[in-house]
Enzyme design. Structure first.
Site, PDB file in Angstrom:
ATOM      1  N   GLY A  84       1.155 -12.769  -2.227  1.00 65.47           N
ATOM      2  CA  GLY A  84       1.964 -13.528  -3.189  1.00 65.47           C
ATOM      3  C   GLY A  84       1.133 -14.278  -4.220  1.00 65.47           C
ATOM      4  O   GLY A  84       1.696 -14.999  -5.042  1.00 65.47           O
TER       5      GLY A  84
ATOM      6  N   HIS B 220      -7.527 -19.560 -11.456  1.00 59.57           N
ATOM      7  CA  HIS B 220      -6.110 -19.773 -11.122  1.00 59.57           C
ATOM      8  C   HIS B 220      -6.053 -21.126 -10.437  1.00 59.57           C
ATOM      9  O   HIS B 220      -7.001 -21.512  -9.742  1.00 59.57           O
ATOM     10  CB  HIS B 220      -5.613 -18.689 -10.166  1.00 59.57           C
ATOM     11  CG  HIS B 220      -5.743 -17.303 -10.723  1.00 59.57           C
ATOM     12  ND1 HIS B 220      -4.901 -16.797 -11.686  1.00 59.57           N
ATOM     13  CD2 HIS B 220      -6.638 -16.319 -10.471  1.00 59.57           C
ATOM     14  CE1 HIS B 220      -5.273 -15.563 -11.988  1.00 59.57           C
ATOM     15  NE2 HIS B 220      -6.328 -15.249 -11.277  1.00 59.57           N
TER      16      HIS B 220
ATOM     17  N   HIS C  46     -17.176 -11.243 -19.834  1.00 60.13           N
ATOM     18  CA  HIS C  46     -15.993 -11.080 -18.973  1.00 60.13           C
ATOM     19  C   HIS C  46     -15.428 -12.450 -18.566  1.00 60.13           C
ATOM     20  O   HIS C  46     -15.409 -12.815 -17.395  1.00 60.13           O
ATOM     21  CB  HIS C  46     -16.369 -10.259 -17.736  1.00 60.13           C
ATOM     22  CG  HIS C  46     -15.200  -9.699 -17.005  1.00 60.13           C
ATOM     23  ND1 HIS C  46     -15.267  -8.522 -16.295  1.00 60.13           N
ATOM     24  CD2 HIS C  46     -13.932 -10.146 -16.850  1.00 60.13           C
ATOM     25  CE1 HIS C  46     -14.098  -8.261 -15.746  1.00 60.13           C
ATOM     26  NE2 HIS C  46     -13.269  -9.250 -16.063  1.00 60.13           N
TER      27      HIS C  46
ATOM     28  N   ASP D 194     -16.547 -12.287 -14.790  1.00 61.23           N
ATOM     29  CA  ASP D 194     -15.159 -12.191 -14.354  1.00 61.23           C
ATOM     30  C   ASP D 194     -14.653 -13.578 -13.947  1.00 61.23           C
ATOM     31  O   ASP D 194     -14.020 -13.744 -12.903  1.00 61.23           O
ATOM     32  CB  ASP D 194     -14.965 -11.187 -13.209  1.00 61.23           C
ATOM     33  CG  ASP D 194     -13.497 -10.777 -13.095  1.00 61.23           C
ATOM     34  OD1 ASP D 194     -12.692 -11.200 -13.950  1.00 61.23           O
ATOM     35  OD2 ASP D 194     -13.150 -10.041 -12.153  1.00 61.23           O
TER      36      ASP D 194
ATOM     37  N   HIS E   3     -16.815  -4.588 -12.808  1.00 71.81           N
ATOM     38  CA  HIS E   3     -16.720  -4.946 -11.369  1.00 71.81           C
ATOM     39  C   HIS E   3     -17.324  -3.896 -10.440  1.00 71.81           C
ATOM     40  O   HIS E   3     -16.820  -3.711  -9.332  1.00 71.81           O
ATOM     41  CB  HIS E   3     -15.273  -5.104 -10.889  1.00 71.81           C
ATOM     42  CG  HIS E   3     -14.328  -5.800 -11.786  1.00 71.81           C
ATOM     43  ND1 HIS E   3     -13.241  -5.185 -12.351  1.00 71.81           N
ATOM     44  CD2 HIS E   3     -14.267  -7.089 -12.172  1.00 71.81           C
ATOM     45  CE1 HIS E   3     -12.558  -6.056 -13.056  1.00 71.81           C
ATOM     46  NE2 HIS E   3     -13.152  -7.209 -12.973  1.00 71.81           N
TER      47      HIS E   3
ATOM     48  N   LYS F 280     -10.589  -3.169 -23.915  1.00 70.94           N
ATOM     49  CA  LYS F 280     -10.485  -3.347 -22.462  1.00 70.94           C
ATOM     50  C   LYS F 280      -9.242  -2.628 -21.946  1.00 70.94           C
ATOM     51  O   LYS F 280      -8.161  -2.761 -22.511  1.00 70.94           O
ATOM     52  CB  LYS F 280     -10.364  -4.851 -22.153  1.00 70.94           C
ATOM     53  CG  LYS F 280      -9.878  -5.198 -20.742  1.00 70.94           C
ATOM     54  CD  LYS F 280     -10.990  -5.108 -19.723  1.00 70.94           C
ATOM     55  CE  LYS F 280     -10.508  -5.323 -18.301  1.00 70.94           C
ATOM     56  NZ  LYS F 280     -10.636  -6.690 -17.811  1.00 70.94           N
TER      57      LYS F 280
HETATM   58  O1  DOR Z   1     -10.163 -10.821 -10.496  1.00 71.74           O
HETATM   59  C1  DOR Z   1      -9.601 -10.579 -11.551  1.00 71.74           C
HETATM   60  N1  DOR Z   1      -8.804 -11.508 -12.098  1.00 71.74           N
HETATM   61  N2  DOR Z   1      -9.754  -9.385 -12.161  1.00 71.74           N
HETATM   62  C2  DOR Z   1      -9.079  -9.073 -13.271  1.00 71.74           C
HETATM   63  O2  DOR Z   1      -9.283  -8.036 -13.800  1.00 71.74           O
HETATM   64  C3  DOR Z   1      -8.063  -9.991 -13.791  1.00 71.74           C
HETATM   65  C4  DOR Z   1      -8.435 -11.346 -13.435  1.00 71.74           C
HETATM   66  C5  DOR Z   1      -7.468 -12.402 -13.839  1.00 71.74           C
HETATM   67  O3  DOR Z   1      -7.014 -12.370 -14.974  1.00 71.74           O
HETATM   68  O4  DOR Z   1      -7.215 -13.317 -13.049  1.00 71.74           O
HETATM   69 ZN    ZN Z   2     -11.483  -9.662 -15.146  1.00 75.94          ZN
END
Ligand code: DOR
Ligand code: ZN
Length: 477
Positions: free
Chosen positions: A351, A337, A60, A333, A263, A165
């Site tokens: 946001g 970002h 993941h 996971d 999750h 997925k």
């Molecule tokens: O926390 C998450 N972020 N869950 C997801 O399913 C998508 C992911 C993302 O791509 O940032």
């Molecule tokens: Zn994810």
């Protein structure tokens, strides 16, 4: 002369923890036993005082290629993985454009082949939805017209995809509208098709309408702070997740698809899954580090950077489920970002995107709990390696220290203490920064080559190899 001899370590083999040597040739384990078996080796690693585990397999990872490489790419993501003891990473299709056709899968394989430092494969989407309105977070209702890609499913299996997925989540970035599905009829149709391939379908469970509704209720009075989002997501112990899982279980029962639920962390959903498993349903369960190691109290200090926190009760229930076998595997996971994207969340939590980097830190966090006696080393290793390889059909090539398997190892020092720092991820932060861990990976080996030693990456991008999924048939491309 053989390529590599690892000696003096304790080795977690298929037969348990043994004091044994490992002999490696041509990237494979060719012997386990006494050092005297080997006259000369090209390279000798002295693992005195350390434990050799099978390399971790993460199913993941969000490595953000193609299209979102300002957050992460295959090199930075897999370097973070190598530093964290991961030897194979399977990444997610929510990229730009999404990975949902044979052509895009092949394209992605090529990119990864040129950039990865560890082995890899990909999960693929099964829809290519269209949207009718502008995508706006929590504003305008998004009108999604579902487009299932039934004919791509067998093609992708034969081409060696790791599995499929589906996101039940809301169709707003980072959950792309193309891959979002909230229609149980289409779920059935897709599950029937996936079932024929015998691959797993990984589903991100959620009930969007509950979350939307809760956010509205909890934000009355103008609250848009991180705590308000936590309250909405964890209303009734995480109803938004639990109800998604409650919808999936009968769909699995009807179609007999190999369902892998992502999750999972709410106490109620763990109980439901426990009982479904007892009745013989083919369901496997993923747990994530953020639901074990981020506490609700972290939100005060970390704000948007701790937005993945669940409740104290759920954390307790999840630890219990790791130990009693309800949870089958731990995957990261790893969802990076940038800081710039996350910072505005202090004021307006709705946001910003959702997720955190995890891949470099989950092993030391887990080993710290082994040292504290909360879980055994054997159980951790099963959850991050052996079970993962079995569920995704790459066992015993991966996931075990056994003769004939790939020589993928992580050597850990259970006594070493460190403070977690921001690692190789491009996003430049980790929610675990400053935590003290005891038990760390010191060497990672992929197919007999040391890819990481003492946090340094020793191979070039492109060393990583594609690991075909179990339905791969040569000549299908
Ligand atoms: O926390 C998450 N972020 N869950 C997801 O399913 C998508 C992911 C993302 O791509 O940032
Ligand atoms: Zn994810």
């Amino acid at each position: 002369m053989i390529d590599l001899l690892i000696k003096n370590g304790e080795v977690l083999t298929a037969y348990g923890l043994l004091k044994t040597c490992i002999v490696v040739n041509d990237g494979k384990i060719v012997g386990l036993g006494s050092e005297n078996l080997v006259s000369q080796a090209q390279k000798v690693i002295d693992a005195s005082g350390k434990i050799v585990l099978p390399g971790l397999i993460d199913t993941h990872s969000h490595f953000r290629e193609p299209g979102l490489t300002y957050k992460e790419d295959y090199t930075t993501g897999t370097m973070a993985g190598a530093a964290g003891g991961v030897t194979t990473a399977i990444d997610m299709p929510n990229v730009k454009p999404p990975t949902n056709t044979l052509e895009r899968f092949e394209e992605k394989k090529k990119i990864a082949k040129s950039k990865a430092v560890i082995d890899f494969n990909h999960l693929v989407g099964v829809t290519d939805n269209k949207t009718e309105t502008e995508v706006a977070r929590r504003g305008e209702r998004l009108n999604v017209i579902y487009v299932p890609l039934l004919e791509e499913i067998p093609k992708l299996a034969k081409a060696g995809a790791a599995g499929y997925k589906i996101f039940m989540a809301d169709g707003v970035y980072p959950h792309p509208a193309e891959l979002f599905l909230d229609d149980d009829g289409i779920f059935l149709e897709l599950f029937e098709e996936v079932k024929k391939t015998r691959l797993t379908v990984s589903v991100h469970p959620y009930t969007t309408k509950i979350l939307d509704h809760d956010i509205e209720r909890f934000s009355r009075g103008g609250r848009t702070d991180p705590q308000s989002f936590w309250e909405a997501r964890n209303h009734y112990g995480g109803m938004v997740w639990t109800s998604g899982i409650a919808r999936l279980l009968p769909l699995q029962k009807a179609t007999q698809v190999r369902l892998h639920v992502l999750h999972v962390h709410t106490s109620d959903s763990l109980n439901m899954i426990r009982s479904a498993k007892t009745q013989g349903q083919s369901i496997t369960v993923e747990a994530n580090p953020q639901h074990l190691f981020i506490k609700p109290s972290d939100i005060k200090k970390l704000g948007p950077f701790a937005v993945t926190a669940t409740t104290e009760d759920n954390i307790e229930a999840l630890w219990e489920a790791l130990n009693d076998g309800t949870v089958d595997l731990i995957a990261t996971d790893h969802a990076p970002h940038t800081k710039e994207e996350m910072e505005p969340g202090w004021k307006d939590i709705h946001g910003i995107p959702y997720g955190a980097p995890e891949i470099q830190d989950y092993l030391p966090l887990l080993l710290t709990e082994v040292n504290r006696g909360r879980i055994s080393l054997e159980t951790v290793s099963k959850l991050v390696s052996e079970n993962v390889a079995k569920i995704f059909g790459i066992y015993p090539r991966k996931g075990v220290i056994s003769i004939g398997s790939d020589a993928d190892f992580v050597i850990v020092d259970m006594k070493r203490e460190e403070k977690i720092k921001v690692g190789y991820t491009k996003c430049g932060w980790t929610p675990y920064e400053g935590r003290t861990v005891k038990g760390v990976p010191v060497i990672t080996i992929v197919r007999g080559t040391v890819v990481m030693e003492n946090s340094e990456i020793l191979v070039k991008p492109g060393y990583g190899e594609w690991v075909p999924g179990p339905a791969y048939s040569r000549g299908s491309e």
